[in-house]
Enzyme design. Structure first.
Site, PDB file in Angstrom:
ATOM      1  N   ASP A  30      47.726  49.016  41.286  1.00 37.49           N
ATOM      2  CA  ASP A  30      47.281  48.568  42.505  1.00 37.49           C
ATOM      3  C   ASP A  30      45.729  48.510  42.093  1.00 37.49           C
ATOM      4  O   ASP A  30      45.184  49.072  41.197  1.00 37.49           O
ATOM      5  CB  ASP A  30      47.722  49.562  43.545  1.00 37.49           C
ATOM      6  CG  ASP A  30      46.893  48.995  45.013  1.00 37.49           C
ATOM      7  OD1 ASP A  30      47.175  47.888  45.079  1.00 37.49           O
ATOM      8  OD2 ASP A  30      46.546  49.825  45.646  1.00 37.49           O
ATOM      9  N   ASP A  65      42.704  48.019  44.822  1.00 38.79           N
ATOM     10  CA  ASP A  65      41.514  48.673  45.665  1.00 38.79           C
ATOM     11  C   ASP A  65      42.233  50.130  46.151  1.00 38.79           C
ATOM     12  O   ASP A  65      43.140  50.494  46.451  1.00 38.79           O
ATOM     13  CB  ASP A  65      41.704  48.150  47.059  1.00 38.79           C
ATOM     14  CG  ASP A  65      40.236  48.272  47.720  1.00 38.79           C
ATOM     15  OD1 ASP A  65      39.497  49.313  47.428  1.00 38.79           O
ATOM     16  OD2 ASP A  65      39.910  47.251  48.504  1.00 38.79           O
ATOM     17  N   ASP A  97      47.571  54.099  44.972  1.00 37.92           N
ATOM     18  CA  ASP A  97      46.890  55.055  45.860  1.00 37.92           C
ATOM     19  C   ASP A  97      47.935  55.075  47.329  1.00 37.92           C
ATOM     20  O   ASP A  97      47.602  56.255  48.015  1.00 37.92           O
ATOM     21  CB  ASP A  97      45.626  54.621  46.067  1.00 37.92           C
ATOM     22  CG  ASP A  97      45.312  53.498  47.064  1.00 37.92           C
ATOM     23  OD1 ASP A  97      45.921  52.662  46.589  1.00 37.92           O
ATOM     24  OD2 ASP A  97      44.672  53.796  47.954  1.00 37.92           O
TER      25      ASP A  97
END
Length: 342
Positions: free
Chosen positions: A26, A28, A225
Site C-alpha cells: 500500500d 499512503d 496500514d
C-alpha cells in the site's frame, strides 16, 4: 497456522524480503504520508529490492496514472517504474472488459487514471450519458470533481446500464486531514439510484487478482496500514500480510481486530521487511514474546515482563485474539498499552 484460524501473530526465522518473492505495498500510510516519505521507507525498499524481492505498489486511488505514481515514488527515493504500480482503475477496467466487447463506450465519473486504464483494455471513455455508453465506471476524481458528474452517472444507471466502482473507501487522507473518498461519492449515486455497483478495489478479489496477474507473484506478502482494506484483502486473497504502524491503525485497533483483520506479522515500519519476525509462544501463564508475557485477566489484558514495545504488542495480540475467538476483543488494554508507551 492458517489465516482463517489466526489467534496470534506469526513468526519467521528468515527475513521477510527473502521469505516472500513479492511485496504488495500500500502507499499512503506505508511508503508516504501526505506526499512525504515515511521514515525508513525508501531505504528499506531499496534494500529489499536489491536483495531480490519484487516490489509492487498497490493503490485504491484511481485518480493518478501508474506513470504519475511511479514518478512520485522515485522522487521520494523509492525504487519504482510504471509497471510496478497497480491501481484500482486497472482492476475495475479489467472487470468491465470481461463483461463488455472491445470498443464499448464507458461513461467515466472520475479522473485521468481511470480513463487511461479503460483505454488500456480497449474500451472508449465518454463523458455524457447521451454518448451511448454501455456501462458506468466511477473512481476517485479529486476534490474538484463537479457535482454534475454524479448526475450523469445517475442518468445512465437509471436507464439500466451496469455500474462499476473502482473502490468504496469512504475517506482519503490529505495534507489537511481526512477528506471524502470515492466511497462517499459512490454513496451519493447509490442513494439517488437505488443501484449497487460492482466493486473492484481492495479488499475485494478483483484487486488481488489484478496484482497477481501483473506481478506473477508466487509467494506474495501484502504490506499495509489499514485493517479493512490491506489486511482484509490479504485474507480474501489467501496470502500473508504485514501490518506497519505508520498509518491509520494503532495498537488498540489491532488488539480488537476480528479474524479477517488480523495480520500475519506486525512491525513498526518498513524495516520489518528486512528482518525475521519473532515467534509468540504459548506458555502456562499466557503468551510470551521477547521478554513479555500477556494474558487475559477477567476483563483486562495483563502484561508482565520487559523488552521492546513491539514484542509486548505481539504478545498482547495473541492474548486478545485468543480470548475473542471469531469476534472482536473487548478486553481493557489501557494499562498494558501504557506500559509499552503505545
Amino acid at each position: 497456522m492458517s489465516e482463517r484460524g489466526r489467534t496470534r501473530p506469526g513468526g519467521s526465522a528468515t527475513a521477510l524480503y527473502k521469505a516472500y518473492d513479492t511485496a504488495l505495498l500500500d502507499l499512503d500510510g506505508v511508503v508516504y504520508a501526505g506526499g512525504d516519505a515515511i521514515a525508513h521507507a525508501a531505504e528499506s525498499l531499496r534494500t529489499a529490492r536489491d536483495g531480490g524481492m519484487h516490489l509492487a505498489y498497490v493503490t485504491n486511488n484511481a485518480l493518478r496514472t501508474p506513470e504519475t505514481v511511479a514518478a512520485h515514488l522515485t522522487e521520494l527515493g523509492a525504487p519504482a517504474g510504471p509497471g510496478d504500480v497497480i491501481t484500482s482503475a486497472q482492476a475495475v477496467s479489467r472487470l468491465i472488459a470481461e463483461q463488455l466487447p472491445a470498443g464499448s463506450r464507458v461513461l467515466v465519473i472520475g479522473g485521468e487514471g481511470l480513463r487511461v486504464a479503460l483505454r488500456e483494455r480497449g474500451l472508449v471513455p465518454v463523458e455524457s450519458a447521451d454518448d451511448d455508453p454501455a456501462a458506468v465506471a466511477q473512481g476517485y476524481g479529486g476534490p474538484e470533481l463537479p457535482w454534475g458528474r454524479f448526475a450523469e452517472a445517475c442518468y445512465a444507471i437509471n436507464r439500466g446500464l451496469p455500474w462499476f466502482a473502482s473502490n468504496t473507501d469512504l475517506t482519503i487522507p490529505s495534507a489537511r486531514g481526512i477528506a471524502p473518498g470515492n466511497g462517499a461519492a459512490v454513496e451519493v449515486v447509490r442513494i439517488a439510484t437505488g443501484a449497487e455497483p460492482q466493486v473492484a478495489g481492495k479488499p475485494l478479489p478483483p484487486m488481488h487478482r489484478e496484482t497477481i496477474l501483473r506481478t506473477g507473484a508466487r509467494r506474495a506478502l501484502v504490506v499495509g496500514d489499514r485493517l479493512d482494506t490491506d489486511i482484509e484483502g490479504a485474507f480474501n486473497g489467501g496470502v500473508d500480510s504485514l501490518l506497519v504502524l505508520t498509518g491509520v491503525t494503532d495498537a488498540a485497533r489491532l488488539l480488537a481486530a476480528v479474524p479477517i483483520h488480523r495480520p500475519t506479522y506486525v512491525d513498526a515500519d518498513l524495516r520489518g521487511l528486512l528482518t525475521g519476525q519473532p515467534e509468540v509462544a504459548v506458555t502456562g501463564g499466557g503468551f510470551a514474546c521477547g521478554g513479555w508475557t500477556a494474558s487475559a485477566g477477567g476483563q483486562t489484558l495483563v502484561l508482565e515482563g520487559d523488552g521492546t514495545a513491539l514484542d509486548g504488542l505481539r504478545a498482547l495480540c495473541a492474548a486478545a485474539w485468543t480470548e475473542a475467538g471469531e469476534g472482536a476483543s473487548t478486553l481493557d488494554a489501557g494499562k498494558a498499552l501504557a506500559k509499552l508507551g503505545l
